[in-house]
Enzyme design. Sequence first.
Site, PDB file in Angstrom:
ATOM      1  N   GLN A   1      42.109 -40.253  17.236  1.00 33.55           N
ATOM      2  CA  GLN A   1      42.343 -40.598  15.843  1.00 33.55           C
ATOM      3  C   GLN A   1      41.142 -40.216  15.001  1.00 33.55           C
ATOM      4  OE1 GLN A   1      44.107 -44.380  15.112  1.00 33.55           O
ATOM      5  NE2 GLN A   1      44.179 -44.019  12.924  1.00 33.55           N
ATOM      6  N   PHE A   2      41.165 -38.972  14.492  1.00 32.75           N
ATOM      7  CA  PHE A   2      40.049 -38.471  13.699  1.00 32.75           C
ATOM      8  C   PHE A   2      39.856 -39.269  12.413  1.00 32.75           C
ATOM      9  CE2 PHE A   2      43.455 -36.198  11.611  1.00 32.75           C
ATOM     10  CZ  PHE A   2      43.030 -36.076  10.292  1.00 32.75           C
ATOM     11  N   THR A   3      40.878 -39.997  11.963  1.00 37.16           N
ATOM     12  CA  THR A   3      40.748 -40.749  10.716  1.00 37.16           C
ATOM     13  C   THR A   3      39.755 -41.905  10.833  1.00 37.16           C
ATOM     14  OG1 THR A   3      42.669 -42.123  11.227  1.00 37.16           O
ATOM     15  CG2 THR A   3      43.060 -40.126   9.909  1.00 37.16           C
TER      16      THR A   3
END
Length: 146
Positions: free
Chosen positions: A78-80
């Site tokens: 989850q790059f967010t």
Amino acid sequence: MRAVVQRVTHAKVTVDGQVTGEIGAGLMILICAMQGDSETQADQLAAKIAKLRIFKDDADKMNLSVRDIGGACLVVSQFTLAADLRGNRPGFSTAAPPTEAQRLYEYFTARLREEGLPTANGIFGADMDVELVNQGPVTIWMDTAT
């Protein structure tokens, strides 16, 4: 590396209608490799999560780890988690580049397995539907930079 760790009764991830990973009791781990991260950060985070005592013992105290309860891990990239929220539209420039992020995501998952934890995954970079029941609720935010 950054992670959000949730104690769950069960969790699963679906991509294009197909379940790619599913666990019963254990940990839902959302993971993000940050710029400058290496195997060192992945090693530290995997070891810490494997020993994290957030499951209840017979005295109703959070004294047991996922390993102690015979649980599993569901790991989803989850790059967010790298969001920069100075404006109204988040920026993600502090996340590791995709190729490096995927390598560290896979390395982190392998390290959890080496810790003796059954581990399922989402698909790196895919649009995923994640379902879980957060037990407690217990949610822990972790960052190897702090």
